[in-house]
Write an enzyme that holds these catalytic residues in place. Structure first.
Site, PDB file in Angstrom:
ATOM      1  N   GLU A 211       1.546   6.780  12.468  1.00 48.46           N
ATOM      2  CA  GLU A 211      -0.063   6.206  12.940  1.00 48.46           C
ATOM      3  C   GLU A 211      -0.106   4.764  13.198  1.00 48.46           C
ATOM      4  OE1 GLU A 211      -4.303   6.297  10.948  1.00 48.46           O
ATOM      5  OE2 GLU A 211      -3.242   8.059  10.838  1.00 48.46           O
ATOM      6  N   ASP A 212       0.774   3.896  12.353  1.00 49.43           N
ATOM      7  CA  ASP A 212       0.295   2.736  12.449  1.00 49.43           C
ATOM      8  C   ASP A 212       1.771   1.913  12.873  1.00 49.43           C
ATOM      9  OD1 ASP A 212      -2.079   2.931  11.443  1.00 49.43           O
ATOM     10  OD2 ASP A 212      -1.586   2.390   9.400  1.00 49.43           O
TER      11      ASP A 212
ATOM     12  N   HIS B  92       0.907  -1.263  -0.086  1.00 50.87           N
ATOM     13  CA  HIS B  92      -0.079   0.163   0.035  1.00 50.87           C
ATOM     14  C   HIS B  92       0.851   1.249   0.097  1.00 50.87           C
ATOM     15  CE1 HIS B  92      -2.755   3.068   1.187  1.00 50.87           C
ATOM     16  NE2 HIS B  92      -2.031   3.489   2.462  1.00 50.87           N
TER      17      HIS B  92
END
Length: 188
Positions: free
Chosen positions: A75-76, A45
């Protein structure tokens, strides 16, 4: 070698170094992460978003490309702003931070704060968000089974379009995402 040629060579080296650093940080940060299908490595992605920014939207801005590679890192993953700033610089870290939700906030407030943050953010963050929502839509539209309804992807693309506004640097991205929304709405 002439002075302009030396400057061009130095700029090419700087671009290559920024790419190499951002790719390495993203690959390490997203190691062993998968997309919602449980099979696709998450880094796919990240690479698709970066290629969308560069190849589909026609942007060769090194800050935008490096930040696209790192757009989900804060964020991840366990990486933070400081990690990105040390390796890739303040400009890249600022763009990535603009693309990162404050997970301490409850969901409704988080989304509202995120949209406001992106709206105030640099143009590169808005362009990356367009590419991110476009890639998520394409990924979902071609999935055999959809984890969430397609209307959710349409809604996210519309939010990204509203945030993008009429900045001419975002025109190609806006045009492509608008067309994706049009096609998705026609298909639902």
């Amino acid at each position: 070698m002439t002075e302009p040629a030396i400057r061009d060579a130095a700029e090419a080296m700087k671009r290559a170094e920024a790419w190499q650093k951002a790719v390495a940080v993203a690959a390490r940060a997203h190691h062993r992460q998968f997309r919602k299908d449980g099979r696709t490595p998450y880094i796919a992605h990240v690479y698709r978003v970066t290629m969308t920014v560069r190849d589909l939207f026609g942007c060769d801005d090194i800050i935008a490309l490096a930040a696209a590679l790192l757009h989900d890192t804060i964020e991840d993953t366990e990486r933070d702003y400081d990690d990105i700033e040390i390796v890739c610089g303040t400009e890249v870290a600022d763009v990535v931070a603009a693309l990162s939700k404050d997970m301490r906030l409850p969901e409704p407030k988080r989304e509202e704060a995120y949209d406001a943050q992106l709206a105030r953010g640099p143009w590169q963050a808005k362009l990356i968000k367009l590419a991110d929502t476009y890639d998520n839509y394409c990924d979902q539209a071609t999935a055999v089974t959809r984890p969430t309804p397609l209307f959710a992807a349409i809604s996210r693309m519309n939010r990204a379009l509203a945030i993008a506004g009429d900045d001419p640097r975002l025109a190609a991205g806006v045009r492509i995402v608008r067309e994706a929304v049009r096609q998705a709405e026609a298909a639902t």
